[in-house]
Design a protein around this motif. Structure first.
Motif, short mmCIF file in Angstrom:
data_model
loop_
_atom_site.label_atom_id
_atom_site.label_comp_id
_atom_site.label_asym_id
_atom_site.label_seq_id
_atom_site.Cartn_x
_atom_site.Cartn_y
_atom_site.Cartn_z
N GLU A 86 0.82 -1.21 0.00
CA GLU A 86 0.00 0.00 0.00
C GLU A 86 0.86 1.27 0.00
OE1 GLU A 86 -2.91 1.03 -0.30
OE2 GLU A 86 -3.13 2.88 0.81
N SER A 89 2.85 1.91 -3.09
CA SER A 89 2.04 2.41 -4.20
C SER A 89 1.80 3.91 -4.07
CB SER A 89 0.70 1.66 -4.25
OG SER A 89 -0.15 2.10 -3.21
N ASP A 136 -2.26 -4.29 -11.07
CA ASP A 136 -3.47 -5.08 -11.25
C ASP A 136 -3.31 -6.48 -10.68
OD1 ASP A 136 -5.18 -3.31 -12.41
OD2 ASP A 136 -4.64 -3.82 -14.48
N ARG A 139 -3.33 -6.39 -7.01
CA ARG A 139 -4.67 -6.08 -6.50
C ARG A 139 -5.59 -7.28 -6.61
NH1 ARG A 139 -6.48 -1.13 -9.37
NH2 ARG A 139 -6.81 -2.55 -11.08
N SER A 140 -5.44 -8.00 -7.70
CA SER A 140 -6.39 -9.08 -7.94
C SER A 140 -6.01 -10.39 -7.26
CB SER A 140 -6.51 -9.32 -9.45
OG SER A 140 -6.91 -8.13 -10.08
N VAL A 143 -3.44 -9.09 -2.75
CA VAL A 143 -4.08 -8.30 -1.70
C VAL A 143 -5.29 -9.02 -1.09
CG1 VAL A 143 -5.36 -6.19 -1.25
CG2 VAL A 143 -3.20 -6.08 -2.45
N PHE A 216 -4.96 -0.05 -3.00
CA PHE A 216 -4.60 -1.09 -3.97
C PHE A 216 -5.85 -1.70 -4.54
CE2 PHE A 216 -0.08 -2.20 -3.32
CZ PHE A 216 0.19 -2.40 -4.66
N MET A 217 -6.83 -1.86 -3.64
CA MET A 217 -8.06 -2.47 -4.07
C MET A 217 -8.85 -1.47 -4.88
SD MET A 217 -7.94 -5.45 -2.94
CE MET A 217 -9.61 -5.92 -3.30
N ASP A 218 -9.38 -1.97 -5.97
CA ASP A 218 -10.35 -1.18 -6.69
C ASP A 218 -11.46 -0.85 -5.71
OD1 ASP A 218 -12.72 -0.56 -8.21
OD2 ASP A 218 -11.60 -1.24 -9.98
#
Length: 284
Positions: A86, A89, A136, A139-140, A143, A216-218
């Motif tokens: 986090e 980023s 991505d 995140r996918s 995380v 990080f998460m959408d």
DNA sequence: AAAACAGGCAACCGCTGGCCC
DNA sequence: TGGGCCAGCGGTTGCCTGTTT
């Protein structure tokens, strides 16, 4: 003792040739004893007066990265890994700044973690570690699992490593009004207000009953068990095919990235990186 | 059993910024 | 104001150890 340390002659040590390389136990003892009696700082003076044939820089590094009493060593917890992802980023390679949010961890350790684990992951995925594609993938894939792992740990009365350090009452190490003990949901709520590198503020998503998610998460991504999907269209982004051990990914990156990630996935999961054994253990 | 290889991490190096004179 | 000194930071290197062949 204190006086003898303070009065110890500094003369004559400057002409001695400087030592380099690994520190000996004797050197460690000299440095520790000196700092305990005289405090940190003025590193060149410390080096001379402690009788060390080292540069001030070397002494500072040894103290901060190894000898300091509140240093924590060993594997990074899922919480810490998530925090690093986090914060990196947000701030990039600002290791010392990131380290401020991981009490007991040094910037050197975090930097090493990033270079040896995270960048290695990126290499395996054949993408740049600071690219959107990697972002991505993180995140996918990782995380959600780190968050699940954290949930799992907290429900199992996970003992935060910090709690094991009975000496550590030094909350000044922490960012404003933050203690590591509170680094669950609260932490990520707090982190949501942190400034990005451009000075703006990021907006993190919130999940009522789960860990509040770093940016990080959408913001629209929901974690549910092993599934990870998008709120807008309820389309699963990634998850396990029911009844199988097969994983699919339908992230918001372009198709080539999806293929890359999917291909790399096999390799990644076979490699115990990022404490992957921990992260993926609930596959079974 | 030994050599080759790879990964992890401690330590060094060079640059920068702040402070003081 | 500019030069010197020092501390701190991030990048890089090299050694040690564990693993593989």
């Amino acid at each position: 003792m204190e006086n003898s340390m303070k009065n110890k002659s500094c003369k004559g040590s400057e002409e001695a040739e400087l030592r380099r390389g690994p520190w000996t136990l004797e050197e460690d003892t000299l440095l520790t004893t000196y700092i305990l009696h005289n405090g940190e700082g003025r590193w060149n003076l410390t080096a001379k007066c402690a009788g060390l044939k080292r540069t001030g820089k070397s002494c500072r590094l040894r103290w901060l990265n190894y000898l300091k009493p509140d240093i924590r060593r060993g594997n990074l917890t899922p919480q810490e890994q998530l925090l690093i992802l986090e914060l990196h980023s947000k701030w990039g390679n600002r290791w010392s700044k990131i380290a401020q949010y991981l009490p007991g961890r040094t910037d050197n350790e975090i930097k090493n973690y990033w270079r040896t684990r995270v960048q290695k992951q990126a290499r395996q995925l054949n993408i740049e570690s600071n690219s959107d594609k990697f972002f991505d993938a993180v995140r996918s894939f990782w995380v959600p699992r780190l968050i699940e792992k954290m949930e799992q740990n907290s429900s199992a009365s996970y003992a935060c490593p910090q709690n094991n350090n009975s000496n550590n009452n030094n909350s000044s190490l922490l960012p404003p009004s933050q203690t590591f003990e509170s680094m669950s949901t609260q932490t990520y709520q707090d982190l949501s207000g942190l400034s990005n590198m451009d000075g703006s503020s990021s907006s993190s998503a919130f999940m009522p009953d789960l860990m509040t998610v770093p940016h990080f998460m959408d913001p629209n991504t929901i974690i549910d068990g092993s599934m990870c999907y998008h709120e807008d269209n309820a389309q699963e982004l990634s998850g396990y095919i029911p009844g199988t051990e097969e994983y699919y990914y339908m992230g918001n990156s372009d198709i080539s990235t999806e293929c890359q990630v999917a291909e790399a996935y096999e390799n990644v999961t076979q490699d115990p990186m990022w404490n992957m054994d921990d992260i993926w253990q609930f596959r079974e």
